[in-house]
Write a protein that holds these residues in place. Structure first.
Motif, PDB file in Angstrom:
ATOM      1  N   ASP A  13       0.823  -1.204   0.000  1.00 14.42           N
ATOM      2  CA  ASP A  13       0.000   0.000   0.000  1.00 14.42           C
ATOM      3  C   ASP A  13       0.858   1.256   0.000  1.00 14.42           C
ATOM      4  O   ASP A  13       0.352   2.369  -0.038  1.00 14.42           O
ATOM      5  CB  ASP A  13      -0.950   0.017   1.204  1.00 14.42           C
ATOM      6  CG  ASP A  13      -0.207  -0.047   2.538  1.00 14.42           C
ATOM      7  OD1 ASP A  13       1.010   0.161   2.568  1.00 14.42           O
ATOM      8  OD2 ASP A  13      -0.864  -0.316   3.562  1.00 14.42           O
ATOM      9  N   THR A  14       2.180   1.071   0.044  1.00 18.09           N
ATOM     10  CA  THR A  14       3.117   2.195   0.051  1.00 18.09           C
ATOM     11  C   THR A  14       4.322   1.819  -0.791  1.00 18.09           C
ATOM     12  O   THR A  14       4.841   0.704  -0.668  1.00 18.09           O
ATOM     13  CB  THR A  14       3.589   2.511   1.488  1.00 18.09           C
ATOM     14  OG1 THR A  14       2.456   2.790   2.308  1.00 18.09           O
ATOM     15  CG2 THR A  14       4.526   3.709   1.506  1.00 18.09           C
ATOM     16  N   THR A  45       0.210   4.704  -1.722  1.00 14.77           N
ATOM     17  CA  THR A  45       0.784   5.993  -1.342  1.00 14.77           C
ATOM     18  C   THR A  45       2.229   6.076  -1.840  1.00 14.77           C
ATOM     19  O   THR A  45       3.004   5.140  -1.667  1.00 14.77           O
ATOM     20  CB  THR A  45       0.762   6.177   0.185  1.00 14.77           C
ATOM     21  OG1 THR A  45      -0.583   6.047   0.643  1.00 14.77           O
ATOM     22  CG2 THR A  45       1.290   7.543   0.573  1.00 14.77           C
ATOM     23  N   LEU A 105       7.644   3.312   8.292  1.00 12.73           N
ATOM     24  CA  LEU A 105       6.388   3.055   7.584  1.00 12.73           C
ATOM     25  C   LEU A 105       5.843   1.672   7.933  1.00 12.73           C
ATOM     26  O   LEU A 105       4.637   1.495   8.124  1.00 12.73           O
ATOM     27  CB  LEU A 105       6.612   3.171   6.075  1.00 12.73           C
ATOM     28  CG  LEU A 105       6.830   4.595   5.540  1.00 12.73           C
ATOM     29  CD1 LEU A 105       7.366   4.563   4.118  1.00 12.73           C
ATOM     30  CD2 LEU A 105       5.529   5.385   5.602  1.00 12.73           C
ATOM     31  N   HIS A 139       2.121  -0.366   7.447  1.00 15.97           N
ATOM     32  CA  HIS A 139       2.132  -0.338   5.987  1.00 15.97           C
ATOM     33  C   HIS A 139       2.971  -1.482   5.425  1.00 15.97           C
ATOM     34  O   HIS A 139       3.941  -1.917   6.032  1.00 15.97           O
ATOM     35  CB  HIS A 139       2.697   0.986   5.472  1.00 15.97           C
ATOM     36  CG  HIS A 139       1.870   2.187   5.828  1.00 15.97           C
ATOM     37  ND1 HIS A 139       0.647   2.441   5.254  1.00 15.97           N
ATOM     38  CD2 HIS A 139       2.082   3.187   6.723  1.00 15.97           C
ATOM     39  CE1 HIS A 139       0.146   3.561   5.768  1.00 15.97           C
ATOM     40  NE2 HIS A 139       0.995   4.022   6.664  1.00 15.97           N
TER      41      HIS A 139
END
Length: 823
Positions: A316-317, A481, A544, A549
């Motif tokens: 997701d990152t 992201t 993160l 994440h």
């Protein structure tokens, strides 16, 4: 830093480090087998491919059951599950072999060659052709291919892959270099002292035989499920046989070939055990992952770790290093601006002196070397190669004058407002600026004097990739992201990120002013990070991950290695540093990140489709567990035993599960994966399995209470109850398949429609093609003696099951989602 000890093996030649070995000497070494051959590591051996696809306990149990059914002389339709099993095994073997061939081809393209000196000429050769006493030419970003000792030059060497310490070690003539370490900066000539299995890295690997990589959630989940299902099936089989013997329901004669098919206890026993086994799920997982590898290989992406495809789905990152990702890494010098009365010619001479002394080969050095190619380089007495932490290069001339170029604020010079104003004007345009400094003091022990005077500014242009904006847009629209973390100036990085469409690009952070304890809070609000040190890149990734994440990291240089190793999924370019590629899970063999959207989309396809398909398999297991338990209790209480054979599940197991799941596993799917794989599978499987079990159980309740409602002939009521149950859970399998295919698109509609059409064709064929006892040849249940109320009761059974299905979906899936949303 504490380095491992290395006992240097004496060479039989007195090698001149400026000439290297002669061809005759190389041939002599080869005859003595003093070559750098190591154990070849392939993606998966052919023996392993056959073993994984055939000889696992799950398949062995199915083969034993099949042999038992052959002994019991069951009809051919009972063995169709074995055909699907054989088909899955064949497809799995083919896919694995095909993937291995593609991966090995890509490895040839991505494998680095080593530069050696032979007869005074530099030659690029495969690492396996290096011989003892060869002179290696090692530059920044190169991984040391064999143990060696430095003969000429100086370098900074990172041995963290061997020692676990990330502090670079300075190497000078006489110092050891260890295979597996990599050059951070500088250029050296080094004589090979150990090759092949005698090298330090090979010995280290041989002593680490107990080490194994953590299993992925896919591998662990599928293995756990198949192991549990196998144990349950075995346990039920044993208990079923013991109970049947104890109640006098069977005799030893029932385990011998019977003249009349259907009277054997073997049909019931095999039916319950096969129903409990999610046939093909293990192989389907392998096929789905291998198909992902093949797809990525065709996109010129080399998968070095099979299960990293799983992590791609959960990303997701994503953290981009600016150079090579947003920009193409091909820099050019746009302007040379003298300061403080100095001339452009002096600036050119200073830069050429430093480049000649350090031998730097990074993108900046290449651009500067091209710009000042016509300037003759002087001789240096000492130098400091470029280092991503120091962010400058420097050298002292034989006349005792020191020169340095690098980032403003890192070259030790006094602040100059005019220089700052000029640099800011270019930074706002997205250009990169370097300052050139001069000092009358010499460099001592690698430490620069503190009194440099800025004599000029170099303005470098970095070209943004044509597809960078489209790639960034795809990720952001897909719920990923974007973070940009770069060693370049923060404002420059911000401008380039802004031109590429990165959200929050104007709000940037200069990491040279940040303390480590502030990183955790910064990742919550910032997206652009400049002046990032290698250790800081790693800490940003870890911060993160600490926030929950799943992080992917892209990079191509030695300054990215720590972050690549820390990321959940790491991606490097084939043109990048050898050490960066070795640390990455994926390598873009065309050195182009345009395939990144395909990479992430492929990961999501694999996981999303596996969750859908595996839920179909597990729904049958849940059904079998509930129904088998019910009829085991019935048998203990003197009632009927498990009535279904494998042929009764033909449509459900072969078509709506086997064939449908195979094609569903290959469909495109780019939805973001959330939650645990096991929880997602069971959230779908439990409602389906319970509803299917209801379809199987309710007809026998009717049989016990109202036998005349089912059949005209009460003596056939039990047989017709079996028929109703088979038709009910067959029809209901269409409902569960429909839900699995949602949301419908063209592909899923075709799969669903084809599955239903083929199932209806089987039912019609079975209705008209019967044996002398009135049983359908395919499904092996009776169509005779059915009452006019039969279809109404069948419809009622499906409605009852549907009501339970909807209720369980709400309880197991919808309500927990609402609770999570409220939290």
């Amino acid at each position: 830093m504490v380095s491992p000890e290395l006992n240097t093996r004496p060479s039989s030649f007195d090698v001149d480090p400026s000439q290297g070995l002669s061809l005759a000497q190389v041939e002599m070494q080869r005859k003595q087998k003093l070559v750098n051959k190591t154990k070849k590591v392939v993606s998966k051996s052919y023996g392993r491919i056959f073993f994984d696809n055939f000889a696992n306990p799950f398949n062995v149990l199915l083969i034993v059951i099949t042999c038992l059914m052959i002994w019991g002389r069951l009809s051919f339709t009972n063995f169709l599950f074995a055909f699907i099993l054989a088909l899955n095994i064949g497809i799995g073997i083919y896919q694995d072999i095909h993937a291995r061939i593609l991966v090995e081809r890509l490895k040839v393209l991505s494998d680095d060659k080593s530069t050696v000196l032979r007869d005074g000429a530099e030659v690029a050769i495969p690492k396996a052709e290096i011989v003892l006493a060869d002179i290696l030419i090692l530059k920044s970003g190169d991984q040391v291919p064999a143990d060696a000792v430095v003969r000429l030059g100086h370098c900074s060497c990172d041995e963290s892959l061997l020692t676990g310490e990330s502090v670079a070690a300075l190497k000078k003539p006489g110092d050891d270099l260890f295979s597996g370490s990599f050059i951070k900066s500088g250029t050296v000539s080094a004589e090979v002292t150990h090759v092949g299995k005698d090298s330090y890295a090979e010995k280290l690997q041989s002593t680490a035989s107990k080490f194994s990589r953590p299993k992925s959630e896919i591998a662990q989940s599928v293995w756990d499920l198949t192991a549990i299902c196998t144990l349950i099936a075995l346990g039920f089989g044993v208990v079923y046989v013991i109970t049947a013997f104890g109640k006098g329901d069977i005799r030893w004669d029932d385990f011998f070939p019977m003249k009349q098919e259907g009277t054997s206890f073997i049909g019931s026993l095999s039916g319950t055990m096969v129903a409990m086994l999610p046939t093909g799920m293990f192989l389907l997982t392998s096929v789905a992952l291998t198909t992902g590898v093949i797809h990525l290989a065709r996109k010129n992406v080399l998968v070095q770790e099979l299960y990293c495809i799983e992590m791609l789905a959960r990303i997701d990152t994503i953290c981009f290093d600016k150079t090579g990702t947003l920009t193409d890494g091909k820099m050019s010098v746009g302007e040379v601006i003298p300061f403080n009365g100095h001339e452009e010619a002096e600036i050119g001479s200073a830069v050429s002196l430093i480049l000649a002394a350090t031998g730097d080969e990074n993108a900046t050095a290449k651009a500067l070397r091209e710009r000042f190619a016509s300037v003759e380089a002087g001789k240096a007495s000492c130098c400091v190669p470029f280092d991503s932490e120091k962010k400058y290069s420097a050298a002292t001339s034989e006349e005792g004058v020191s020169y340095a170029f690098g980032a403003y604020g890192f070259v030790p010079a006094k602040k100059d407002p005019a220089v700052e104003l000029l640099i800011d004007s270019y930074r706002k345009k997205g250009y990169r600026c370097l300052v050139v400094g001069v000092s009358k003091n010499v460099i001592e022990n690698g430490v620069l004097p503190r009194n440099f005077e800025i004599c000029g500014v170099l303005v470098l242009h970095d070209h943004i990739k044509d597809d960078a904006k489209a790639n960034i847009e795809w990720f952001q629209n897909s719920g990923v992201t974007i973070f940009v973390i770069s060693g370049d100036d923060a404002l420059t990085v911000s401008e380039i990120a802004s031109k590429c469409g990165v959200e929050g690009a104007r709000d940037y952070v200069d990491m040279s002013t940040v303390q480590d304890e502030d990183i955790d809070s910064l990742v919550e609000t910032k997206r652009i990070f400049g002046r990032v040190l290698p250790e800081q890149k790693k800490k940003l990734v870890l911060a993160l991950q600490a926030k929950g994440h799943k992080v992917a990291m892209t990079g191509d240089g030695v300054n990215d290695i720590l972050a690549l190793r820390a990321a959940d999924c790491s991606i490097a370019m084939a043109s990048g540093a050898a050490a960066a590629k070795n640390a990455a899970h994926l390598i873009c063999t065309k050195s182009d990140f345009t395939s990144l959207p395909d990479v992430v989309a492929q990961g999501r396809r694999v996981i999303n489709n596996l969750q859908r398909s595996c839920s179909l398999f597990l729904s049958k297991t849940v059904f079998a567990f509930l129904v088998s338990t019910g009829f085991l209790i019935s048998l203990i209480c003197g009632g009927p035993r498990y009535p279904f054979t494998t042929s009764h599940l033909l449509v459900w197991e072969i078509i709506t599960i086997g064939l449908a799941s195979f094609f569903l596993a290959l469909q495109p799917s780019s939805e973001l994966v959330e939650g645990s794989m096991l929880k997602n599978i069971f959230a779908r499987a439990i409602p389906s399995g319970v509803a299917e079990a209801t379809c199987a159980g309710v007809p026998f309740i009717f049989f016990g209470l109202f036998p005349r409602l089912i059949s005209y002939d009460s003596s056939l009521a039990y047989t017709d109850a079996v028929s109703m149950a088979v038709l009910a859970f067959t029809y209901f399998s269409f409902i569960t398949l429909y839900r699995t295919c949602r949301p419908l698109n063209r592909y899923r509609t075709i799969v669903f429609g084809a599955s239903v059409g083929l199932s209806v064709l089987v039912l019609i064929t079975d209705f008209f093609w019967r044996d002398s006892a009135g049983k359908g040849v395919l499904l092996r249940f009776s169509w005779q003696g059915l009452n006019w109320t039969f279809p109404l009761l069948l419809f009622g059974v499906v409605l009852i099951a549907l009501g339970i299905y909807v209720l369980l979906i709400y309880l197991v899936e919808i309500r927990p989602q609402k609770r999570r949303a409220q939290q």
